[in-house]
Design an enzyme around this catalytic site. Structure first.
Site, PDB file in Angstrom:
ATOM      1  N   GLU A 193      32.273  39.690  33.151  1.00 22.49           N
ATOM      2  CA  GLU A 193      32.341  40.903  33.602  1.00 22.49           C
ATOM      3  C   GLU A 193      31.931  41.917  32.413  1.00 22.49           C
ATOM      4  OE1 GLU A 193      32.291  42.217  36.542  1.00 22.49           O
ATOM      5  OE2 GLU A 193      32.763  40.056  37.715  1.00 22.49           O
ATOM      6  N   CYS A 245      41.505  41.477  40.096  1.00 21.83           N
ATOM      7  CA  CYS A 245      40.737  41.024  39.018  1.00 21.83           C
ATOM      8  C   CYS A 245      40.120  42.351  38.220  1.00 21.83           C
ATOM      9  CB  CYS A 245      39.510  40.236  39.722  1.00 21.83           C
ATOM     10  SG  CYS A 245      39.967  38.272  40.238  1.00 21.83           S
ATOM     11  N   HIS A 252      34.395  35.903  36.629  1.00 22.30           N
ATOM     12  CA  HIS A 252      34.673  35.643  37.904  1.00 22.30           C
ATOM     13  C   HIS A 252      33.820  34.266  38.224  1.00 22.30           C
ATOM     14  CE1 HIS A 252      36.123  39.644  39.771  1.00 22.30           C
ATOM     15  NE2 HIS A 252      36.663  38.635  40.271  1.00 22.30           N
ATOM     16  N   ARG A 264      41.252  45.760  50.005  1.00 25.77           N
ATOM     17  CA  ARG A 264      41.110  45.362  51.255  1.00 25.77           C
ATOM     18  C   ARG A 264      42.022  44.539  51.983  1.00 25.77           C
ATOM     19  NH1 ARG A 264      37.496  41.491  52.881  1.00 25.77           N
ATOM     20  NH2 ARG A 264      36.667  41.389  50.946  1.00 25.77           N
TER      21      ARG A 264
HETATM   22  N1  PCA Z   1      40.218  36.946  42.614  1.00 27.92           N
HETATM   23  C1  PCA Z   1      40.602  38.465  43.168  1.00 27.92           C
HETATM   24  C2  PCA Z   1      42.190  38.510  42.573  1.00 27.92           C
HETATM   25  C3  PCA Z   1      42.612  37.018  42.353  1.00 27.92           C
HETATM   26  C4  PCA Z   1      41.278  36.154  42.002  1.00 27.92           C
HETATM   27  O1  PCA Z   1      41.235  35.117  41.622  1.00 27.92           O
HETATM   28  C5  PCA Z   1      39.719  39.417  42.810  1.00 27.92           C
HETATM   29  O2  PCA Z   1      38.536  39.121  42.412  1.00 27.92           O
HETATM   30  O3  PCA Z   1      39.936  40.429  42.458  1.00 27.92           O
END
Ligand code: PCA
Length: 214
Positions: free
Chosen positions: A78, A141, A165, A88
């Site tokens: 990111e 996240c 991610h 959501r």
């Molecule tokens: N993914 C979520 C929150 C926790 C996770 O592992 C997100 O992308 O916000």
């Protein structure tokens, strides 16, 4: 050098979160850097409080938070976190903030201050798909990445960090039609390579065309 790497607890309908599964499989050392791992609850604000305490106690040089991005097919590093919570679904404690700022005294957005393109390139060179992402969403996240960069801005100016991610792992998509997944050992390998690139390129990023066209 010390690197703190966090993963999240499972959330929503999932029984597992590949982020912490991959993080906990990391070695204790990468090159000369000590790797400290931590599981963080998928809860607004509590996650940032846990992270803050861990930074205070462990005094890491680099912090990389990792989370699941179900639906993405590759590892995404990111670039930016924005000052908004817009959930959501509820988090693991039933909180569902809608269009609320994360910190009223924070910047509208913060950029990652680790070499994201060097991290992406290093993963791709090993044959694992990876890209730069320009949105970490508006759930927990993005929230923890924003919290990390806010804490760096306000309290821990020597720390560098970002968020990564990761896709679902195969066992999560058995009952999902057409959903992408990646083997857990590849995710762990990709994280290790990303950390290595962050450790090696301490002073700056590489200039390479990894932008996106919408
Ligand atoms: N993914 C979520 C929150 C926790 C996770 O592992 C997100 O992308 O916000």
């Amino acid at each position: 050098m010390k690197v703190l790497v966090t993963g999240f607890t499972p959330f929503g309908v999932e029984a597992i979160n590949p982020s912490f599964e991959a993080v906990k499989a990391l070695p204790d050392k990468i090159d000369q850097a000590e790797i400290i791992t931590l599981e963080v609850s998928t809860v607004f604000h509590e996650s940032i409080e846990i992270l803050d305490k861990a930074i205070e106690i462990n005094k890491p040089d680099i912090v990389i938070c990792v989370g699941q991005a179900g639906g993405r097919f590759d590892i995404t590093v990111e670039r930016v976190a924005i000052n908004i919570d817009d959930a959501r679904i509820a988090d693991n404690k039933g909180n569902q903030p809608i269009d609320e700022p994360i910190f009223s005294d924070g910047q509208p957005a913060y950029f990652a201050n680790v070499p994201i393109k060097a991290m992406v390139e290093k993963i791709r060179e090993s044959g694992i798909p990876a890209s730069v992402s320009n949105s970490a969403g508006t759930f927990v996240c993005n929230h923890i990445m924003y919290g990390l960069m806010y804490l760096i801005d306000k309290k821990y100016s020597n720390v560098r960090g970002t968020f990564i991610h990761v896709p679902f792992i195969p066992q999560q998509v058995v009952d999902k039609y057409n959903a992408p997944s990646m083997e857990l050992n590849l995710i762990t390998k990709a994280l290790k390579l990303a950390l290595q690139a962050a450790i090696e390129n301490a002073t700056g990023d590489i200039k390479t065309a990894l932008g996106s066209i919408c």
